[in-house]
Design an enzyme around this catalytic site. Structure first.
Site, PDB file in Angstrom:
ATOM      1  N   THR A   1       9.285 -10.044  11.678  1.00 40.20           N
ATOM      2  CA  THR A   1       8.337  -9.021  10.888  1.00 40.20           C
ATOM      3  C   THR A   1       8.723  -7.573  11.225  1.00 40.20           C
ATOM      4  O   THR A   1       8.972  -6.705  10.051  1.00 40.20           O
ATOM      5  CB  THR A   1       6.782  -9.304  10.991  1.00 40.20           C
ATOM      6  OG1 THR A   1       6.652  -9.065  12.492  1.00 40.20           O
ATOM      7  CG2 THR A   1       6.584 -10.496  10.602  1.00 40.20           C
TER       8      THR A   1
ATOM      9  N   GLN B   1      10.137  -5.005   8.355  1.00 37.53           N
ATOM     10  CA  GLN B   1       9.601  -3.426   8.153  1.00 37.53           C
ATOM     11  C   GLN B   1      10.790  -2.675   8.143  1.00 37.53           C
ATOM     12  O   GLN B   1      10.892  -1.792   7.241  1.00 37.53           O
ATOM     13  CB  GLN B   1       8.688  -3.234   9.398  1.00 37.53           C
ATOM     14  CG  GLN B   1       7.342  -3.895   9.331  1.00 37.53           C
ATOM     15  CD  GLN B   1       6.491  -3.450   8.174  1.00 37.53           C
ATOM     16  OE1 GLN B   1       5.935  -2.304   8.356  1.00 37.53           O
ATOM     17  NE2 GLN B   1       6.298  -4.167   7.334  1.00 37.53           N
TER      18      GLN B   1
ATOM     19  N   GLY C   1       0.805  -1.191   0.153  1.00 34.72           N
ATOM     20  CA  GLY C   1      -0.128  -0.047  -0.115  1.00 34.72           C
ATOM     21  C   GLY C   1       1.019   1.213   0.094  1.00 34.72           C
ATOM     22  O   GLY C   1       0.690   1.994  -0.867  1.00 34.72           O
TER      23      GLY C   1
ATOM     24  N   GLU D   1       7.295   2.895   8.907  1.00 32.93           N
ATOM     25  CA  GLU D   1       7.901   4.139   8.296  1.00 32.93           C
ATOM     26  C   GLU D   1       8.947   4.446   8.843  1.00 32.93           C
ATOM     27  O   GLU D   1       9.875   5.194   8.016  1.00 32.93           O
ATOM     28  CB  GLU D   1       6.752   5.210   8.350  1.00 32.93           C
ATOM     29  CG  GLU D   1       5.750   4.716   7.553  1.00 32.93           C
ATOM     30  CD  GLU D   1       4.466   5.602   8.060  1.00 32.93           C
ATOM     31  OE1 GLU D   1       3.824   6.009   6.928  1.00 32.93           O
ATOM     32  OE2 GLU D   1       4.232   6.113   9.063  1.00 32.93           O
TER      33      GLU D   1
ATOM     34  N   LEU E   1       7.006  -6.615  18.711  1.00 29.89           N
ATOM     35  CA  LEU E   1       5.969  -7.574  18.733  1.00 29.89           C
ATOM     36  C   LEU E   1       6.238  -9.110  18.002  1.00 29.89           C
ATOM     37  O   LEU E   1       5.841 -10.044  18.205  1.00 29.89           O
ATOM     38  CB  LEU E   1       4.490  -7.267  18.067  1.00 29.89           C
ATOM     39  CG  LEU E   1       4.299  -5.951  18.862  1.00 29.89           C
ATOM     40  CD1 LEU E   1       3.013  -5.226  18.144  1.00 29.89           C
ATOM     41  CD2 LEU E   1       3.694  -6.064  20.228  1.00 29.89           C
TER      42      LEU E   1
ATOM     43  N   ARG F   1       7.697  -1.703  22.221  1.00 28.56           N
ATOM     44  CA  ARG F   1       7.803  -3.199  22.423  1.00 28.56           C
ATOM     45  C   ARG F   1       7.859  -3.944  20.945  1.00 28.56           C
ATOM     46  O   ARG F   1       6.989  -3.344  19.866  1.00 28.56           O
ATOM     47  CB  ARG F   1       6.557  -3.937  22.804  1.00 28.56           C
ATOM     48  CG  ARG F   1       6.673  -5.358  23.226  1.00 28.56           C
ATOM     49  CD  ARG F   1       5.042  -5.684  23.697  1.00 28.56           C
ATOM     50  NE  ARG F   1       4.784  -5.331  24.999  1.00 28.56           N
ATOM     51  CZ  ARG F   1       5.271  -5.830  26.222  1.00 28.56           C
ATOM     52  NH1 ARG F   1       6.119  -7.013  26.021  1.00 28.56           N
ATOM     53  NH2 ARG F   1       4.897  -5.289  27.289  1.00 28.56           N
TER      54      ARG F   1
END
Ligand code: FES
Ligand code: FES
Lengths: 729, 169
Positions: free
Chosen positions: A620, A624, A243, A691, A616, A614
């Site tokens: 992943t 990012q 996206g 971001e 998670l 934190r």
């Protein structure tokens, strides 16, 4: 039953750390990953729907004016053509993120070159595409539309303006000062999945499979565009092929598919071509930015100025928020900040990954490098000396602040060689080699979110929300949060996303997804735990759950006695947002080589250290970060939208001419996750990471180019021609 | 004339419309949507499939040109129950995010490893002759036609290196 939790105070209880399952934060592979690697995950255009017709958008070939005729007959006789749709409800722009209302409609008025003006529908894609090319359209063109952002009188965005103290005086008195102007070119999101929608009516009920980031807003936007009730709409986006802001709001194909399906009484699929996605969705505005830094002899800032000029179409509220992190990143009591928007007739400007910091930080961090050289200190040290105690403009504390840790840990992991620096210290053949660094900052955003958690009688759990996973890892982290709270292996947790039949999530955007929806799941699980604790006869705090059992060996299935236990968690950020300045922070380090004769820059290695609350899922989260760093490489070296000065049309509207980084542009990347707990950010102590990884990284590369070869550039991207022009002999 | 295209071992009749690309044939005509359309112009690699052992961009070729050919798509490489070694490595190394470029990356990498094994040189090779040593740079060069806007490149290369390393040093 819904449980509402509004966060007005920091939550430093860190309850998740006390849970016993031990899965949160672990680098688990994505739970939807097998579907993606085997090609079985369905994206918007890929649902098989019987009797589906194909629609292709037709776009304008003038910049501004009126459509005077659409000659339907010119295509209706072509094989397979079913209809031409030019309904006044057709959208001519994409909705801005969180707009919550229809974007601009009315295809009769043209405001930019390439604007959608009609849809041609046919039996097959090939027929529709052919007919769309042949549709005869006549216009009355209005000449003289403003196209150059530097040639119009811009509008000031007053809520961004800061006048504090006397910057001119501070500059005049400064031991060291920098006054430089940077430019950045426009960027495209260029998500790999083109925008697509399949619309299907059943009476007055509409179902749309679409590629969207924020269904909770998109349903309202679509209802407004079609002038219908939200209850009659169902949006489905289970898998979204990227996206990066381009799918925050509904785009033209969603409304076009819905209108066409209604008109012909059959389902209709509309997929934008790559060129259309480039031209009709969103661009990141180009920017011109003046940076003024005044410092004392130790490099401590006494003055800070950042003024930026961006552009957008008339009627758009969005202005690239270039100054967002400049308001709080560094001290300096004398401050001047100002953002201006030029109204021009290029395609819509809107959110592209990390709106604001993606271009503001590369300019600011480039200027900081210039200052470090003038002061004669290590650039890491310059940053460390200027970290403010509290927000330098508002009288607010930071919710947490990991910049110093990121700078130090990043420098150490990279092997940064401290001390004052000189360019051109290392050459291998034709190549100059050097290093550079920059800080990272990205404001923390959080939003209201709802999710339903059902602990099933069989001891598994189900999480349902209309939240999306756009590659961010939502499926997996929600399974981990629920698993941690309920004492379940995440494999025992089924996560259903991307369907407006589920409770409303926050949508994916502004890096707020994980913290917001994660908090809603946390709230729901906490109440389920209270119910379970009651059954055992202890308090929720005392309840220990792991592997589907309590500490005393009672299984969840026994406790549930054949019944499901469902709770909807409703998380709402409270007044706490007014009490703190909250941001993710980080640091980038890069090594580049620059060819002395061609000006080509290659990134040899790059590292980012980030503190964002934190973690998670370490896998992943790292992904990012490397995604963001990869974008930093594009911003630094290759990405630039080019507009025709005569009619404002986007010239390089495809992936051959708009250069996103490719495999060979990206070296192995290193990420240091600087763990922290930020209780003011969210009840799960997490912030966003989607971001931050691109907020400043381009400056680390720019600064490394200077360190390598002595070419100091002020214009991004730093393409070979520009590097060569700035290269000393 | 066979008048069929064999996809993952099954023969399908050719489409009537000569304008149908191989990509649209796979996605629209025979329902194999694992192959993705990212650009339709040979610029992104999302549509990569393996035709008679060679990787190609299926958007750049017409179905009508593949009479009698044998096509392998992502669905033919492995399934959720029985993923291929590369599919497993992508999962383990998080060699994707949104997953849209992923089938193309995996099809491309599958055929690319064969090209390496056959010592086809690339721009990153030391020499045009002789054995090609597998390196990160070779893999990056050979995979550069497969764009990933999520920026999973570093993990994709790690996944491919793992599988390549298992095959040959
Ligand atoms: S869809 Fe074929 S290369 Fe992009
Ligand atoms: S995983 Fe999203 S484009 Fe590669």
């Amino acid at each position: 039953m819904t449980v509402h939790f509004k966060q007005d105070e920091p939550d430093n209880s860190n309850r998740l750390d006390g849970m016993k399952q031990g899965v949160l934060g672990k680098p688990l592979p994505r739970i939807e990953g097998l579907a993606k690697v085997t090609g079985t995950a369905p994206y918007a255009a890929e649902y098989h729907i019987d009797d589906c017709a194909e629609g292709v958008l037709v776009t304008s070939t003038i910049t501004r004016g009126e459509v005077t005729s659409v000659d339907r007959a010119s295509v209706l006789s072509m094989p397979g053509v079913i209809a031409v749709v030019d309904d006044e409800k057709l959208c001519t722009r994409a909705a801005q993120g969180t707009a919550n209302e229809a974007p601009m409609q009315g295809p009769g008025q043209v405001c930019y070159w390439g604007q959608p003006i009609a849809l041609v529908v046919a039996e097959t894609f090939e027929q529709a595409r052919d007919a769309a090319k042949h549709l005869k359209v006549e216009y009355r063109e209005e000449n003289g539309a403003a196209l150059d952002p530097n040639a119009v009188e811009p509008e000031e965005q007053e809520d961004e303006t800061v006048h504090q103290g006397d910057l001119a005086h501070a500059m005049a008195k400064a031991a060291h000062s920098v006054d430089v102007t940077y430019t950045t070119k426009g960027h495209a999101s260029a998500a790999m999945e083109p925008h697509a929608a399949i619309a299907q009516w059943d009476g007055d009920k509409l179902t749309v499979h679409a590629s969207l980031q924020m269904l909770n807003y998109n349903i309202t936007e679509l209802a407004d565009a079609l002038d219908m009730e939200e209850e009659n709409i169902r949006l489905i986006s289970r898998f979204v092929g990227g996206g990066f802001g381009s799918k925050l709001g509904i785009s033209e194909e969603v409304v076009a598919a819905a209108l066409a399906a209604k008109q012909i009484g059959r389902p209709v699929r509309v997929v934008q071509s790559r060129q259309q996605v480039f031209q009709t969705v969103m661009r990141r505005s180009e920017t011109t930015q003046r940076l003024r830094l005044a410092a004392d002899s130790d490099g401590k800032l006494t003055g800070f100025g950042h003024e930026a000029l961006v552009s957008n179409l008339p009627g758009e509220s969005f202005a690239e928020p270039v100054l967002q992190s400049s308001h709080f990143l560094y001290g300096g009591e004398n401050r001047e900040l100002m953002l201006k928007v030029a109204r021009i007739h290029r395609m819509t400007a809107g959110s592209v990954r990390a709106p604001g910091e993606a271009v503001g930080m590369p300019a600011l961090e480039g200027a900081m490098d210039v200052l470090a050289e003038k002061v004669g200190i290590d650039p890491v040290e310059l940053r460390l000396r200027n970290i403010p105690e509290q927000d330098p403009e508002e009288d607010l504390p930071f919710s947490s602040h990991k910049l110093a840790d990121c700078l130090k840990q990043g420098a150490e992991a990279f092997g940064w060689d401290n001390g004052p620096r000189k360019p051109r210290q290392r050459r291998e053949g034709e190549w100059w080699i050097g290093t550079g660094m920059a800080s990272a900052a990205r404001v923390h955003n959080i939003a209201e979110a709802k999710a339903r958690v059902t602990l099933k009688a069989d001891g598994t759990a189900l999480v349902e929300t209309d939240m999306t996973d756009i590659g961010t890892g939502t499926y997996t982290i929600l399974a981990q949060i629920a698993g941690e709270m309920l004492g379940l292996d995440p494999e025992q947790v089924l996560v259903e996303l991307g369907d407006t039949r589920h409770p409303r999530g926050p949508g994916s955007g502004g890096s707020w997804g994980a913290a917001s929806i994660g908090s809603a799941v946390y709230v729901a699980c906490k109440v389920i735990r209270e119910e379970l604790a009651k059954k055992v006869g202890i308090s929720e705090e005392e309840l220990e759950l792991s592997e589907g059992k309590t500490a005393t060996g009672e299984s969840l299935t026994d406790l549930l006695e054949g019944n499901d236990l469902a709770r909807e968690g409703h998380y709402e950020p409270g007044d706490i947002e007014d009490d703190y300045t909250a941001s993710g922070f980080g640091a980038f380090f890069a090594e580049v080589r620059v060819n002395h004769y061609t000006g080509e820059t290659r990134v040899e290695r790059m590292l980012g250290a980030f503190g964002f609350g934190r973690v998670l899922n370490a896998k992943t989260a790292r992904s990012q970060c490397i995604g963001g760093i990869t974008w930093s490489i594009g911003v630094a070296l290759t990405e630039a939208l080019e507009f025709d000065p005569r009619d404002g049309h986007l010239v390089n509207c495809d992936l051959a001419e708009y250069h996103v980084p490719v495999h060979r542009d990206v070296p192995d990347l290193e990420v240091v996750l600087v763990e922290e707990r930020d209780g003011a950010a969210s009840p799960i102590q997490a912030k966003g990471i989607g971001e931050l990884g691109m907020c400043g990284g381009a400056a680390a590369i720019a600064n490394a180019i200077y360190n390598a070869c002595g070419a100091r550039l002020y214009d991004y991207p730093m393409t070979p021609d520009r590097v060569l022009a700035a290269m000393p002999d | 004339m066979a008048d069929t295209i064999t996809v993952n071992g099954t023969a399908y009749p050719m489409p009537d419309d000569p304008r149908v690309s191989l990509l649209d044939f796979l996605r629209q005509h025979i329902g194999l949507t694992g192959t993705k359309k990212g650009c339709d112009h040979g610029q992104c690699g999302a549509c990569t499939v393996i035709v008679n052992g060679i990787r190609i961009n299926s958007c750049l070729t017409l179905a009508a040109m593949h009479d009698g050919d044998s096509v392998t798509t992502i669905e033919g490489l492995g399934t959720p129950e029985e993923p291929s070694a590369l599919q497993r490595a992508f999962l383990e190394h998080d060699g994707f995010q949104c997953g849209y470029c992923t089938p193309g990356q995996i099809c491309s990498a599958t055929a690319m490893l064969e090209e390496l094994a056959a010592d086809w040189p690339s721009d990153a090779s030391e020499s045009l002759e002789g054995r090609i040593a597998i390196s990160g740079e070779e893999i990056r060069e050979r995979m550069s036609g497969n764009l990933c806007r999520c920026g999973a490149y570093a993990n994709i290369v790690a996944a491919i290196e793992e599988v390549a390393g298992g095959g040959r040093s």
